[in-house]
Design a protein around this motif. Structure first.
Motif, PDB file in Angstrom:
ATOM      1  N   THR A 327       0.842  -1.191   0.000  1.00 17.48           N
ATOM      2  CA  THR A 327       0.000   0.000   0.000  1.00 17.48           C
ATOM      3  C   THR A 327       0.880   1.244   0.000  1.00 17.48           C
ATOM      4  OG1 THR A 327      -1.876   1.075   1.096  1.00 17.48           O
ATOM      5  CG2 THR A 327      -0.151   0.202   2.528  1.00 17.48           C
ATOM      6  N   GLU A 328       0.317   2.356  -0.450  1.00 17.29           N
ATOM      7  CA  GLU A 328       1.054   3.613  -0.487  1.00 17.29           C
ATOM      8  C   GLU A 328       1.335   4.103   0.940  1.00 17.29           C
ATOM      9  OE1 GLU A 328       2.269   5.369  -3.008  1.00 17.29           O
ATOM     10  OE2 GLU A 328       1.616   3.875  -4.481  1.00 17.29           O
ATOM     11  N   CYS A 329       2.551   4.601   1.161  1.00 14.16           N
ATOM     12  CA  CYS A 329       2.942   5.101   2.475  1.00 14.16           C
ATOM     13  C   CYS A 329       3.316   6.577   2.346  1.00 14.16           C
ATOM     14  CB  CYS A 329       4.092   4.278   3.051  1.00 14.16           C
ATOM     15  SG  CYS A 329       3.608   2.596   3.507  1.00 14.16           S
ATOM     16  N   GLU A 330       2.309   7.388   2.156  1.00 15.67           N
ATOM     17  CA  GLU A 330       2.524   8.819   1.998  1.00 15.67           C
ATOM     18  C   GLU A 330       2.446   9.504   3.353  1.00 15.67           C
ATOM     19  OE1 GLU A 330       0.548  12.672  -0.326  1.00 15.67           O
ATOM     20  OE2 GLU A 330      -0.170  10.625  -0.702  1.00 15.67           O
ATOM     21  N   GLN A 331       3.452  10.314   3.656  1.00 13.02           N
ATOM     22  CA  GLN A 331       3.487  11.018   4.932  1.00 13.02           C
ATOM     23  C   GLN A 331       2.430  12.123   4.983  1.00 13.02           C
ATOM     24  OE1 GLN A 331       7.296  12.057   7.242  1.00 13.02           O
ATOM     25  NE2 GLN A 331       6.799  13.960   6.170  1.00 13.02           N
ATOM     26  N   ASN A 354      -7.731   7.299  17.216  1.00  7.91           N
ATOM     27  CA  ASN A 354      -8.781   6.465  17.819  1.00  7.91           C
ATOM     28  C   ASN A 354      -9.299   5.399  16.856  1.00  7.91           C
ATOM     29  OD1 ASN A 354      -9.065   7.258  20.505  1.00  7.91           O
ATOM     30  ND2 ASN A 354     -10.351   9.020  19.978  1.00  7.91           N
ATOM     31  N   SER A 355      -9.405   5.738  15.587  1.00  7.82           N
ATOM     32  CA  SER A 355      -9.907   4.784  14.590  1.00  7.82           C
ATOM     33  C   SER A 355      -8.820   3.886  14.019  1.00  7.82           C
ATOM     34  CB  SER A 355     -10.588   5.543  13.447  1.00  7.82           C
ATOM     35  OG  SER A 355      -9.648   6.363  12.749  1.00  7.82           O
ATOM     36  N   ASN A 356      -7.578   4.112  14.471  1.00 10.39           N
ATOM     37  CA  ASN A 356      -6.428   3.342  13.988  1.00 10.39           C
ATOM     38  C   ASN A 356      -6.255   3.470  12.473  1.00 10.39           C
ATOM     39  OD1 ASN A 356      -4.177   1.755  14.672  1.00 10.39           O
ATOM     40  ND2 ASN A 356      -5.209  -0.129  14.063  1.00 10.39           N
ATOM     41  N   THR A 357      -6.599   4.643  11.967  1.00 11.18           N
ATOM     42  CA  THR A 357      -6.442   4.913  10.536  1.00 11.18           C
ATOM     43  C   THR A 357      -5.020   5.359  10.201  1.00 11.18           C
ATOM     44  OG1 THR A 357      -8.762   5.592  10.431  1.00 11.18           O
ATOM     45  CG2 THR A 357      -7.345   6.254   8.602  1.00 11.18           C
ATOM     46  N   LEU A 358      -4.445   6.191  11.072  1.00  8.73           N
ATOM     47  CA  LEU A 358      -3.073   6.669  10.902  1.00  8.73           C
ATOM     48  C   LEU A 358      -2.288   6.389  12.174  1.00  8.73           C
ATOM     49  CD1 LEU A 358      -3.698  10.193   9.274  1.00  8.73           C
ATOM     50  CD2 LEU A 358      -3.219   8.030   8.105  1.00  8.73           C
ATOM     51  N   VAL A 359      -0.975   6.227  12.009  1.00  8.10           N
ATOM     52  CA  VAL A 359      -0.091   6.036  13.160  1.00  8.10           C
ATOM     53  C   VAL A 359       1.012   7.087  13.135  1.00  8.10           C
ATOM     54  CG1 VAL A 359      -0.515   3.570  13.432  1.00  8.10           C
ATOM     55  CG2 VAL A 359       1.294   4.354  11.879  1.00  8.10           C
ATOM     56  N   LEU A 360       1.532   7.356  14.310  1.00 11.17           N
ATOM     57  CA  LEU A 360       2.580   8.362  14.444  1.00 11.17           C
ATOM     58  C   LEU A 360       3.906   7.843  13.902  1.00 11.17           C
ATOM     59  CD1 LEU A 360       3.531  11.104  15.731  1.00 11.17           C
ATOM     60  CD2 LEU A 360       4.158   9.732  17.737  1.00 11.17           C
ATOM     61  N   TYR A 361       4.594   8.711  13.177  1.00 10.23           N
ATOM     62  CA  TYR A 361       5.966   8.426  12.766  1.00 10.23           C
ATOM     63  C   TYR A 361       6.952   9.346  13.487  1.00 10.23           C
ATOM     64  CZ  TYR A 361       9.983   7.501   9.754  1.00 10.23           C
ATOM     65  OH  TYR A 361      11.217   7.154   9.278  1.00 10.23           O
ATOM     66  N   TYR A 362       6.572  10.629  13.592  1.00 15.90           N
ATOM     67  CA  TYR A 362       7.470  11.606  14.218  1.00 15.90           C
ATOM     68  C   TYR A 362       6.655  12.799  14.688  1.00 15.90           C
ATOM     69  CZ  TYR A 362      11.017  15.296  14.568  1.00 15.90           C
ATOM     70  OH  TYR A 362      11.787  16.330  15.014  1.00 15.90           O
ATOM     71  N   ARG A 363       7.041  13.355  15.831  1.00 13.22           N
ATOM     72  CA  ARG A 363       6.409  14.585  16.326  1.00 13.22           C
ATOM     73  C   ARG A 363       7.462  15.676  16.452  1.00 13.22           C
ATOM     74  NH1 ARG A 363       3.659  15.669  22.303  1.00 13.22           N
ATOM     75  NH2 ARG A 363       3.146  17.876  21.941  1.00 13.22           N
ATOM     76  N   ASP A 364       7.213  16.788  15.803  1.00 10.45           N
ATOM     77  CA  ASP A 364       8.098  17.946  15.899  1.00 10.45           C
ATOM     78  C   ASP A 364       7.609  18.797  17.075  1.00 10.45           C
ATOM     79  OD1 ASP A 364       9.452  20.376  15.664  1.00 10.45           O
ATOM     80  OD2 ASP A 364       9.500  20.264  13.480  1.00 10.45           O
TER      81      ASP A 364
END
Length: 394
Positions: A327-331, A354-364
């Motif tokens: 699947t596409e992994c667009e940030q 909450n819906s587990n649609t997106l997950v965290l990669y990095y927090r600025d």
């Protein structure tokens, strides 16, 4: 029996295939829909609890087959043995482990909960022919480069001849945007970054074959099999890292092979208007009470051999780019704030987490921007198993 091939044909208009013998041509006759039992039964020379599936035909507009419950199912042999089956989770499983043995005749018996009785013809165990090897080779087929997986076996007695194959493939998955932390919602407008406690980086997917795979050596000088059981594109993500396939080779009788060959032909037909498109044909099962009653299926006694092999992508395609992820992994950058500003996406971030649609990669932390990815890109357990199979070899 692992593969439920008959489900491919029963939603269509019923046609009747009548055979006068396993070498005769099938005579096709169009008919309207009629309810009929569908029996999927293969017993083998493996010592195990054997399985039998019994369902009913269904119309095209219906969701799927209905399991036939409350059926008395048993198998007898010509020495007086009786092997009884019991209903368990939409399938019938033998009460005791048993295996088919050479030079013995087996017959399937079915009695429905309304008293209808059915029996099969008597069947014997074909010669066993063990798989010698499974060899992957890089080939280009119809313009597509990939891996051809070939099964090799040899029967010096030349008595096997007819073969059916099933496979189970398992492959390693590595989430390309995995990080050791994850975001969790801890309040109406609050998100916390916590360490991951579950495996989400490396997972394993498993798929079973869903086609009828047949070959035969009847026209050859020797009973030697070199058969391409599976082709995988070099762009298919399932071989990106490490791949394994377990192949099962069933030796069939001529009658069973003819039945499955016909089933394969009709289930592959692309149009319900095709003159060869059926939903019914006779196997080796008959009604004891009404010779005109229709019953779909074949009681097969088969010798089976299985073998597993592994390969890494780098083994076959050294120094080549890996296949793309499935699947596409667009940030997706979103600013964590709340208010009327269009740049504030805090509510969206909370909904995605909450819906587990997106997950965290990095927090600025300076800009309070969260960089997110689609969940499968950072958590492979969202679509596959994070438990390494017991058979897996690194």
């Amino acid at each position: 029996m692992k593969k439920l091939y008959f489900n491919k044909i029963t939603p269509l208009l019923l046609l009747i295939f009548i055979t006068a013998g396993c070498t005769e041509q099938y005579v096709i006759q169009t008919n309207t829909f009629e309810e009929a039992l569908v029996v999927e039964a293969t017993i083998t020379n493996e010592l195990k609890k054997q399985q039998i599936k019994i369902s009913k035909t269904y119309r095209f507009e219906e969701n799927g087959p209905t399991f036939e419950s409350g059926v008395e199912v048993f198998i007898t042999d010509d020495t007086g043995n009786k092997f009884e089956f019991e209903e368990q989770s939409d399938i019938y499983i033998s009460k005791l482990e048993f295996k088919a043995v050479p030079d013995r005749k087996y017959q399937l018996h079915i009695i429905t909960n309304d008293g209808r009785s059915y029996t099969s013809s008597t069947e014997i165990l074909p010669t066993e022919n063990k798989i010698e090897s499974i060899i992957p080779t890089v080939e280009t087929i119809e313009g597509q480069r990939g891996v051809q997986i070939n099964v090799n076996s040899y029967d010096p007695s030349r008595t096997s001849k007819y073969y059916r194959y099933e496979y189970e493939e398992t492959y390693k998955i590595i989430a390309p945007r995995w990080v050791y932390q994850k975001a969790v919602v801890t309040g109406p407008q609050e998100v916390s970054i916590v360490p991951r406690t579950e495996e989400a980086h490396t997972c394993y997917g498993t798929k079973n074959s869903n086609d009828i795979i047949l070959t035969n050596t009847a026209g050859s000088n020797e009973d030697r099999v070199h058969f391409p059981v599976r082709f995988i594109s070099n762009q298919d993500y399932i071989i990106t890292h490490r791949y394994s396939i377990l192949v099962r080779q069933y030796v069939q009788s001529l009658a069973a092979h003819t039945y499955y060959k016909t089933l394969k032909k009709i289930s592959a037909s692309g149009s319900i208007l095709s003159p060869t498109q059926p939903g019914f044909f006779y196997g080796n099962l008959r009604s004891e009470d009404n010779p005109n009653e229709k019953i779909i299926g074949f009681f097969e006694v088969s010798s089976v051999s299985s073998k597993r092999m592994f390969f890494n992508y780098a083994d076959l395609f050294p120094r080549e780019h890996l296949p793309p992820y499935y699947t596409e992994c667009e940030q997706i950058p979103l600013r964590f704030c709340f208010g009327p500003s269009e740049s504030c996406r805090g509510d969206d971030i909370i909904d995605y987490i909450n819906s587990n649609t997106l997950v965290l990669y990095y927090r600025d932390y300076l800009t309070n921007v969260y960089y997110l990815f689609p969940t499968p890109c950072g958590d492979c357990s969202s679509f596959s198993s994070n438990i390494k199979p017991l058979f897996w070899e690194n």
